[in-house]
Design an enzyme around this catalytic site. Structure first.
Site, PDB file in Angstrom:
ATOM      1  CG  ASP A  83      78.171 154.140  72.692  1.00 54.37           C
ATOM      2  OD1 ASP A  83      77.210 154.658  73.279  1.00 54.37           O
ATOM      3  OD2 ASP A  83      79.259 154.714  72.530  1.00 54.37           O
ATOM      4  CG  ASP A 101      74.926 158.468  72.599  1.00 55.70           C
ATOM      5  OD1 ASP A 101      75.127 159.130  73.629  1.00 55.70           O
ATOM      6  OD2 ASP A 101      75.620 157.476  72.280  1.00 55.70           O
TER       7      ASP A 101
END
Length: 175
Positions: free
Chosen positions: A136, A154
């Site tokens: 991330d 995402d």
């Protein structure tokens, strides 16, 4: 022989099948996700960040071994969590592929949403299966609210889910 009784070949269908372009869109999401994660891994040390917009947006390098928002990351059984997340992702990918294959003959909000979700699911599945974690790197803070770090995959999953929600709540034409 009169023109009305003359046999004609069947007319070719003019409707286009969008399944392959939708799968290409999913593949482009996977490529964008992989390239962005590779850039982060090679340019930002794990745990570090680059400020893009002070107090609002940073590029980070976070290794997420849990689910969304790092849920289950501190589990006492990380291998069980990882296997469950991989299994869930595989099932989700198969369901979405089936839905695209069935509905993908037309191009609409729902099929675009499914293609985005599929690409995002595959992008994160790759990380989880290959690396044991998801990379991330997008960190957003709005006023005092800090959103958990996320990535391109995402983002595409969330955009796809929002498009599906809009489609669900959109007024349907009366028949």
């Amino acid at each position: 022989m009169n023109l009305e009784t003359m046999p004609y070949p069947p007319r070719p269908t003019t409707s286009r099948d969008y399944r392959i372009p939708l799968l290409v869109l999913s593949a482009l999401v996977v490529v964008a996700d992989r390239l962005s994660k590779l850039w982060i891994v090679h340019h930002i040390k794990s745990g570090s960040a680059i400020t893009v917009i002070p107090k609002i947006f940073r590029l980070t390098h976070v290794l997420n071994s849990g689910a969304a928002f790092s849920m289950f990351a501190d589990s006492l059984s990380p291998n069980v969590v990882r296997r469950c997340l991989i299994g869930f992702s595989i099932v989700a990918v198969l369901i979405i592929l089936t839905m695209i294959w069935r509905a993908g003959r037309s191009l609409n909000t729902s099929t675009l949403a499914l293609a985005l979700i599929l690409g995002g699911a595959l992008g994160n599945l790759y990380d989880r299966a290959r690396l044991d974690y998801v990379v991330d790197f997008l960190e957003v803070t709005i006023y005092h609210y800090h959103w958990p770090d996320f990535n391109v995959a995402d983002s595409c999953i969330v955009i796809g889910a929002c498009l599906l929600m809009l489609e669900i709540f959109r007024a349907q034409p009366s028949r």
